[in-house]
Design a protein around this motif. Structure first.
Motif, PDB file in Angstrom:
ATOM      1  N   PRO A   1      32.094  40.125  52.622  1.00 43.24           N
ATOM      2  CA  PRO A   1      32.905  38.922  52.366  1.00 43.24           C
ATOM      3  C   PRO A   1      34.279  39.224  51.759  1.00 43.24           C
ATOM      4  CG  PRO A   1      30.664  38.602  51.584  1.00 43.24           C
ATOM      5  CD  PRO A   1      30.789  40.045  51.976  1.00 43.24           C
ATOM      6  N   GLU A   2      34.353  40.235  50.903  1.00 40.68           N
ATOM      7  CA  GLU A   2      35.649  40.591  50.301  1.00 40.68           C
ATOM      8  C   GLU A   2      36.611  41.131  51.361  1.00 40.68           C
ATOM      9  OE1 GLU A   2      35.285  43.095  46.852  1.00 40.68           O
ATOM     10  OE2 GLU A   2      33.747  41.798  45.965  1.00 40.68           O
ATOM     11  N   PHE A   3      36.078  41.944  52.284  1.00 42.23           N
ATOM     12  CA  PHE A   3      36.907  42.487  53.362  1.00 42.23           C
ATOM     13  C   PHE A   3      37.362  41.362  54.291  1.00 42.23           C
ATOM     14  CE2 PHE A   3      37.501  45.132  57.289  1.00 42.23           C
ATOM     15  CZ  PHE A   3      38.525  45.929  56.795  1.00 42.23           C
ATOM     16  N   GLN A   4      36.430  40.436  54.606  1.00 42.15           N
ATOM     17  CA  GLN A   4      36.778  39.273  55.430  1.00 42.15           C
ATOM     18  C   GLN A   4      37.931  38.491  54.794  1.00 42.15           C
ATOM     19  OE1 GLN A   4      33.501  36.639  56.219  1.00 42.15           O
ATOM     20  NE2 GLN A   4      32.234  38.266  57.074  1.00 42.15           N
ATOM     21  N   MET A   5      37.803  38.244  53.486  1.00 41.01           N
ATOM     22  CA  MET A   5      38.813  37.472  52.786  1.00 41.01           C
ATOM     23  C   MET A   5      40.154  38.204  52.776  1.00 41.01           C
ATOM     24  SD  MET A   5      38.849  35.783  48.929  1.00 41.01           S
ATOM     25  CE  MET A   5      37.144  36.195  48.770  1.00 41.01           C
ATOM     26  N   ALA A   6      40.128  39.516  52.573  1.00 42.79           N
ATOM     27  CA  ALA A   6      41.365  40.293  52.551  1.00 42.79           C
ATOM     28  C   ALA A   6      42.079  40.212  53.904  1.00 42.79           C
ATOM     29  CB  ALA A   6      41.071  41.746  52.187  1.00 42.79           C
ATOM     30  N   ILE A   7      41.331  40.314  54.989  1.00 48.44           N
ATOM     31  CA  ILE A   7      41.927  40.221  56.327  1.00 48.44           C
ATOM     32  C   ILE A   7      42.501  38.827  56.542  1.00 48.44           C
ATOM     33  CG2 ILE A   7      41.411  40.193  58.805  1.00 48.44           C
ATOM     34  CD1 ILE A   7      39.446  42.485  58.301  1.00 48.44           C
ATOM     35  N   LYS A   8      41.741  37.812  56.156  1.00 44.31           N
ATOM     36  CA  LYS A   8      42.206  36.430  56.335  1.00 44.31           C
ATOM     37  C   LYS A   8      43.473  36.186  55.518  1.00 44.31           C
ATOM     38  CE  LYS A   8      40.847  31.918  57.216  1.00 44.31           C
ATOM     39  NZ  LYS A   8      39.931  31.221  57.999  1.00 44.31           N
ATOM     40  N   GLU A   9      43.504  36.666  54.286  1.00 45.03           N
ATOM     41  CA  GLU A   9      44.676  36.455  53.431  1.00 45.03           C
ATOM     42  C   GLU A   9      45.887  37.244  53.915  1.00 45.03           C
ATOM     43  OE1 GLU A   9      43.371  37.387  49.470  1.00 45.03           O
ATOM     44  OE2 GLU A   9      42.245  35.508  49.270  1.00 45.03           O
ATOM     45  N   ARG A  10      45.668  38.477  54.339  1.00 49.78           N
ATOM     46  CA  ARG A  10      46.777  39.351  54.736  1.00 49.78           C
ATOM     47  C   ARG A  10      47.360  39.017  56.098  1.00 49.78           C
ATOM     48  NH1 ARG A  10      47.340  44.710  52.685  1.00 49.78           N
ATOM     49  NH2 ARG A  10      47.635  44.452  50.465  1.00 49.78           N
ATOM     50  N   ILE A  11      46.477  38.822  57.098  1.00 47.77           N
ATOM     51  CA  ILE A  11      46.988  38.638  58.467  1.00 47.77           C
ATOM     52  C   ILE A  11      46.536  37.338  59.115  1.00 47.77           C
ATOM     53  CG2 ILE A  11      47.367  41.089  58.886  1.00 47.77           C
ATOM     54  CD1 ILE A  11      44.738  41.229  60.371  1.00 47.77           C
ATOM     55  N   GLY A  12      45.797  36.503  58.370  1.00 46.16           N
ATOM     56  CA  GLY A  12      45.437  35.180  58.868  1.00 46.16           C
ATOM     57  C   GLY A  12      44.382  35.149  59.956  1.00 46.16           C
ATOM     58  N   ILE A  13      43.548  36.175  60.018  1.00 47.51           N
ATOM     59  CA  ILE A  13      42.522  36.243  61.065  1.00 47.51           C
ATOM     60  C   ILE A  13      41.144  36.179  60.431  1.00 47.51           C
ATOM     61  CG2 ILE A  13      41.520  37.687  62.887  1.00 47.51           C
ATOM     62  CD1 ILE A  13      44.337  38.783  63.362  1.00 47.51           C
ATOM     63  N   ASP A  14      40.301  35.307  60.993  1.00 48.30           N
ATOM     64  CA  ASP A  14      38.921  35.177  60.540  1.00 48.30           C
ATOM     65  C   ASP A  14      38.050  36.106  61.385  1.00 48.30           C
ATOM     66  OD1 ASP A  14      36.367  34.458  59.768  1.00 48.30           O
ATOM     67  OD2 ASP A  14      36.537  32.367  60.389  1.00 48.30           O
ATOM     68  N   VAL A  15      37.527  37.171  60.773  1.00 46.36           N
ATOM     69  CA  VAL A  15      36.711  38.148  61.500  1.00 46.36           C
ATOM     70  C   VAL A  15      35.218  37.905  61.312  1.00 46.36           C
ATOM     71  CG1 VAL A  15      38.482  39.941  61.474  1.00 46.36           C
ATOM     72  CG2 VAL A  15      36.817  39.819  59.598  1.00 46.36           C
ATOM     73  N   SER A  16      34.856  36.819  60.658  1.00 44.28           N
ATOM     74  CA  SER A  16      33.433  36.582  60.367  1.00 44.28           C
ATOM     75  C   SER A  16      32.590  36.500  61.642  1.00 44.28           C
ATOM     76  CB  SER A  16      33.254  35.320  59.525  1.00 44.28           C
ATOM     77  OG  SER A  16      33.735  34.183  60.216  1.00 44.28           O
ATOM     78  N   GLY A  17      33.157  35.994  62.728  1.00 45.17           N
ATOM     79  CA  GLY A  17      32.412  35.902  63.980  1.00 45.17           C
ATOM     80  C   GLY A  17      32.173  37.243  64.649  1.00 45.17           C
ATOM     81  N   SER A  18      32.901  38.258  64.225  1.00 42.85           N
ATOM     82  CA  SER A  18      32.723  39.602  64.783  1.00 42.85           C
ATOM     83  C   SER A  18      31.890  40.501  63.875  1.00 42.85           C
ATOM     84  CB  SER A  18      34.091  40.266  65.001  1.00 42.85           C
ATOM     85  OG  SER A  18      34.843  39.548  65.937  1.00 42.85           O
ATOM     86  N   ALA A  19      31.512  39.972  62.707  1.00 44.75           N
ATOM     87  CA  ALA A  19      30.774  40.774  61.732  1.00 44.75           C
ATOM     88  C   ALA A  19      29.413  41.188  62.273  1.00 44.75           C
ATOM     89  CB  ALA A  19      30.600  39.986  60.436  1.00 44.75           C
ATOM     90  N   ILE A  20      29.030  42.424  61.954  1.00 46.28           N
ATOM     91  CA  ILE A  20      27.715  42.940  62.341  1.00 46.28           C
ATOM     92  C   ILE A  20      27.042  43.491  61.096  1.00 46.28           C
ATOM     93  CG2 ILE A  20      26.472  44.717  63.645  1.00 46.28           C
ATOM     94  CD1 ILE A  20      28.677  44.550  65.761  1.00 46.28           C
ATOM     95  N   SER A  21      25.890  42.900  60.764  1.00 43.56           N
ATOM     96  CA  SER A  21      25.111  43.451  59.654  1.00 43.56           C
ATOM     97  C   SER A  21      23.772  43.988  60.160  1.00 43.56           C
ATOM     98  CB  SER A  21      24.896  42.399  58.557  1.00 43.56           C
ATOM     99  OG  SER A  21      24.275  41.263  59.090  1.00 43.56           O
ATOM    100  N   ASN A  22      23.359  43.525  61.331  1.00 47.41           N
ATOM    101  CA  ASN A  22      22.130  43.984  61.967  1.00 47.41           C
ATOM    102  C   ASN A  22      22.406  44.016  63.471  1.00 47.41           C
ATOM    103  OD1 ASN A  22      19.645  43.661  63.516  1.00 47.41           O
ATOM    104  ND2 ASN A  22      18.618  43.408  61.552  1.00 47.41           N
TER     105      ASN A  22
END
Length: 180
Positions: free
Chosen positions: A108-129
């Motif tokens: 979540p911290e990395f997601q937030m950093a990307i969203k804040e820095r470049i305005g892109i939501d990567v949560s839909g591309s996240a892989i945990s399993n």
């Protein structure tokens, strides 16, 4: 010499030995392969593809997105139009891989950093399993009404250490898996 110079030099060698052929628009294997942009995961090498065998679509994590659904629906429609009244087979192979950078998108911290820095939501591309992500991606295609029911979808994980491919979702027609 820049990397572009190297690539253009390699292309000159390729073009010199390029077999004169008339490759059809519809891929020989009538297959779309969705995989990650990771340079270690080249479907031509991993799956032994030749020119004209398959359409390869790559994105972060090899994930099914709305844009990908539109691409597949459009390709399926085009192939069906070329086939005439009786559509031929049309397959989609989803290929994720081990040690994927999209695993970092689950933080979540990395997601937030990307969203804040470049305005892109990567949560839909996240892989945990990986296995669950493949099942989720197959479900997205299943639930997409504009992807035809005759499309056969499967999913696998490529191991970047061993080179082996492990089936996670066996090939099945979307129409057979869609709720009535």
């Amino acid at each position: 010499m820049s990397n572009s110079d190297i690539l253009f030099a390699r292309n000159r060698v390729f073009a010199e030995t390029f077999p004169a052929s008339d490759l059809p628009i519809v891929p020989k294997l009538r297959t779309v392969i969705l995989t990650c942009v990771d340079a270690r995961v080249d479907p031509a090498h991993v799956l032994g593809l030749d020119l004209g065998d398959a359409v390869v679509i790559r994105n972060n994590g090899g994930r099914v997105t709305e844009a990908l659904i539109q691409e597949i629906a459009t390709l399926a429609f085009m192939v069906k139009k070329m086939d005439g009244d009786k559509p031929g087979p049309f397959e989609v192979v989803i290929m994720h891989h081990t040690q994927c950078g999209a695993e970092r998108f689950a933080d979540p911290e990395f997601q937030m950093a990307i969203k804040e820095r470049i305005g892109i939501d990567v949560s839909g591309s996240a892989i945990s399993n990986h296995e669950q992500s493949i099942r989720d991606d197959v479900a997205k295609l299943r639930d997409a009404g504009n992807v035809p029911g005759y499309a056969v979808v499967s999913g696998a994980i490529y191991d970047v250490v061993t080179g082996a491919l492990t089936e996670v979702v066996a090939p099945s027609e979307l129409g057979q898996t869609r709720p009535a």
